[in-house]
Design a protein around this motif. Structure first.
Motif, PDB file in Angstrom:
ATOM      1  N   GLY A 201      -0.389   2.026   4.296  1.00 52.52           N
ATOM      2  CA  GLY A 201      -0.639   3.104   5.244  1.00 52.52           C
ATOM      3  C   GLY A 201       0.098   2.954   6.552  1.00 52.52           C
ATOM      4  O   GLY A 201      -0.278   3.557   7.557  1.00 52.52           O
ATOM      5  N   LYS A 202       1.145   2.165   6.564  1.00 53.49           N
ATOM      6  CA  LYS A 202       1.939   1.948   7.782  1.00 53.49           C
ATOM      7  C   LYS A 202       3.240   2.745   7.749  1.00 53.49           C
ATOM      8  O   LYS A 202       4.190   2.414   8.438  1.00 53.49           O
ATOM      9  N   GLY A 203       3.268   3.774   6.919  1.00 53.08           N
ATOM     10  CA  GLY A 203       4.469   4.589   6.824  1.00 53.08           C
ATOM     11  C   GLY A 203       5.392   4.178   5.701  1.00 53.08           C
ATOM     12  O   GLY A 203       6.421   4.802   5.477  1.00 53.08           O
ATOM     13  N   ASN A 204       5.032   3.118   4.980  1.00 52.04           N
ATOM     14  CA  ASN A 204       5.850   2.618   3.886  1.00 52.04           C
ATOM     15  C   ASN A 204       5.114   2.719   2.559  1.00 52.04           C
ATOM     16  O   ASN A 204       3.883   2.754   2.505  1.00 52.04           O
ATOM     17  N   TYR A 205       5.887   2.739   1.455  1.00 52.06           N
ATOM     18  CA  TYR A 205       5.316   2.485   0.143  1.00 52.06           C
ATOM     19  C   TYR A 205       5.184   0.977   0.008  1.00 52.06           C
ATOM     20  O   TYR A 205       6.004   0.219   0.528  1.00 52.06           O
ATOM     21  N   VAL A 206       4.151   0.535  -0.703  1.00 50.69           N
ATOM     22  CA  VAL A 206       3.912  -0.898  -0.871  1.00 50.69           C
ATOM     23  C   VAL A 206       4.034  -1.258  -2.346  1.00 50.69           C
ATOM     24  O   VAL A 206       3.397  -0.639  -3.207  1.00 50.69           O
TER      25      VAL A 206
END
Length: 366
Positions: A277-282
């Protein structure tokens, strides 16, 4: 809401009904003939789906195998010489009734393990007949055969190059790409066959195997699977597939991910939510130092890391029992992305992310 989608997983065994006591009313008889084979060669049939295994021996170039199955079972006939040094193998679908197995010679049967396509091509020498399920399986095998040949040759070219010559990095990349393309085309061919023949016994078996990758299907896709097999005459296989579908209802695409707290390589306690949820896909890779396939996959993860420096966060979660083993492996592999140690919660992680084997790869979106 944060969501989760598995992009790869190890397959589990799709269980089916096993062997029962044979009887004239509901048993099967496999009459085998291998021209010129000496007496005393062992012929073992074993199920690829569950507990089903027994051995008979050749006599006068022939063998007879009897038994009973509650429903058609995908099996393998495994033939060995008297010293047990040379092994041959053929797959077939076993159902109650008469089945015939013919090979023009022992050497005409594919070896049980082989590189490249030469062994695969020997399958055309063996003729197996008997039952509707075997007829459907043979149709599938014939449809996929040319793709199997290409895949095996691509694999051999990549890992066992002719003259054992040292390959350049460019050649390695080219061969890896060729193998990936071959595997992709085979996968597409399998899917095309299933779509064309969803009610076939072998198709439903393949559908069940596909379901062993949780979070890859939406609820609508699961509904479509059930609808496609509704009129199949293979009721036992259909009912087993239905049970698998219902079991995976709780593991469909976009299921909310489950958070865990684990130790990182600096001794700090971190949660998955610290990265999601920090702007990236994980991208999460569950692995262990002792797992050969896990270690072999690391170079590919490095390629992914280098290819997507922005927009993708990679996390490796080790389930090593011994922390020092994890630390040593990290030092050897030199992975520049986030490292977490999840041994203390490995059982919970397995249940939450539906894996019993590693490597398991998970992609989390938001």
């Amino acid at each position: 809401m944060k969501k989760m989608l598995i992009t790869g997983a190890m397959c589990a065994i799709f269980a089916a009904a096993g062997c029962q006591n044979p009887s004239k009313a509901d048993g099967f008889v496999i009459n085998g003939e291998i021209t010129g084979v000496p007496d005393g060669y062992s012929v073992t049939m074993r199920s690829k789906e569950g507990n089903f295994r027994d051995t008979v021996y050749t006599k006068d170039g022939k063998f007879v195998y009897t038994g009973s199955v509650a429903a058609p079972v995908l099996a393998e006939i495994f033939i060995s010489d008297k010293e047990g040094e040379e092994h041959k193998a053929m797959s077939l679908m076993v159902e109650n009734g008469e089945i015939s197995f013919y090979a023009p010679s022992f050497d005409s049967i594919p070896p049980s393990w082989y590189m490249g396509s030469d062994g695969k091509k020997l399958e055309k020498n063996v003729v197996i007949k008997g039952g509707e399920a075997q007829k459907e399986y043979q149709e599938y095998a014939d449809a996929i055969f040319p793709y199997e040949v290409v895949c095996r040759d691509a694999h051999k070219a990549r890992f066992w190059p002719e003259n054992k010559k040292e390959l350049t990095d460019e050649e390695k990349d080219s061969l890896a790409d060729a193998q990936s393309q071959a595997e992709l085309k085979k996968k597409e061919a399998v899917r095309k066959f299933i779509d064309a023949h969803p009610s076939y016994n072998i198709s439903m078996l393949l559908m069940g195997e596909e379901l062993d990758a949780p979070f890859n299907f939406s609820g609508e896709e699961l509904d479509a699977i059930l609808a496609s097999v509704e009129n199949s005459k293979w009721t036992a296989r259909r009912d087993s597939l239905k049970k698998d579908v219902e079991r995976y209802r709780s593991a469909v695409k976009m299921t909310p991910y489950i958070d865990f707290e684990m130790e990182n390589d600096k001794g700090e306690m971190k949660k998955l939510s610290d990265y999601v949820g920090k702007g990236n896909y994980v991208f999460i890779d569950f692995w262990a130092s002792w797992c050969g396939p896990c270690r072999a996959a690391i170079p590919h993860v490095k390629e992914l890391y280098a290819k997507y420096p922005e927009g993708l966060t990679i996390i490796s979660v080790s389930v090593d029992k011994v922390k020092d083993d994890w630390v040593k492996a990290m030092d050897q592999e030199k992975m520049p992305w986030t490292q977490l140690w999840g041994d203390t919660k490995s059982g919970e992680l397995g249940k939450a992310y539906r894996f019993t084997s590693i490597p398991t790869l998970v992609a989390v979106s938001y």
